[in-house]
Motif scaffolding. Structure first.
Motif, PDB file in Angstrom:
ATOM      1  N   LYS A 166       5.617   4.016   0.596  1.00  0.00           N
ATOM      2  CA  LYS A 166       5.115   2.732   1.092  1.00  0.00           C
ATOM      3  C   LYS A 166       4.667   2.905   2.536  1.00  0.00           C
ATOM      4  N   SER A 215       0.858  -1.180   0.000  1.00  0.00           N
ATOM      5  CA  SER A 215       0.000   0.000   0.000  1.00  0.00           C
ATOM      6  C   SER A 215       0.892   1.227   0.000  1.00  0.00           C
ATOM      7  N   SER A 247       2.496   0.160   3.927  1.00  0.00           N
ATOM      8  CA  SER A 247       2.080  -1.142   4.441  1.00  0.00           C
ATOM      9  C   SER A 247       2.496  -2.240   3.461  1.00  0.00           C
ATOM     10  N   THR A 248       2.618  -3.450   3.985  1.00  0.00           N
ATOM     11  CA  THR A 248       2.881  -4.602   3.115  1.00  0.00           C
ATOM     12  C   THR A 248       1.588  -5.276   2.687  1.00  0.00           C
ATOM     13  N   LYS A 249       0.447  -4.715   3.049  1.00  0.00           N
ATOM     14  CA  LYS A 249      -0.850  -5.234   2.602  1.00  0.00           C
ATOM     15  C   LYS A 249      -1.274  -4.400   1.399  1.00  0.00           C
TER      16      LYS A 249
END
Length: 127
Positions: A106, A98, A108-110
């Motif tokens: 960046k 995200s 988030s890693t979702k």
């Protein structure tokens, strides 16, 4: 129909599975290329920078939040979620993240998993 709904979207810019969340201003540069299953919201502008011909190249399964501005000769990887009112003026090559902010970074890693309907996959499974 595009005038009535507030869209300026040239043909052959988006891949199959485009989802326009609701009517409202959406402006897309004719040199932009977007992959499959993009979900895009109102008040979004995707274009080139001043004096540039090249426009963003956006991957598959990308979520574009309301008010996002995406511009320049940049690449957005697959499965990215772009937050509301973000200004994206640099490339993001990491898939499944995200990004948000002014300028976008960046957060988030979702990524877009769970907020994108993979219409092309549904169509392949239901001939």
């Amino acid at each position: 129909m595009s005038v009535h709904l507030g869209f300026s979207i040239p043909i052959n810019v988006f891949g199959p599975g485009l989802c326009i969340a609701h009517r409202g201003t959406i402006i897309i540069n004719k040199n932009t290329r977007v992959g499959e299953n993009c979900r895009i919201h109102a008040c979004t502008n995707i274009g080139s920078s001043r004096a540039e011909v090249s426009a963003p190249q956006i991957g598959n399964n990308v979520y574009i939040g309301p008010g996002a501005k995406i511009f320049g000769n940049i690449v957005i990887a697959d499965d990215i979620a772009i937050g509301a009112n973000s200004v994206v003026n640099k490339s993001f090559y990491e898939k499944g993240i995200s990004i948000a902010g002014i300028p976008a970074e960046k957060i988030s890693t979702k990524g877009s998993d769970g907020i994108i309907v993979a219409a092309t996959q549904i169509a392949k499974n239901n001939p």
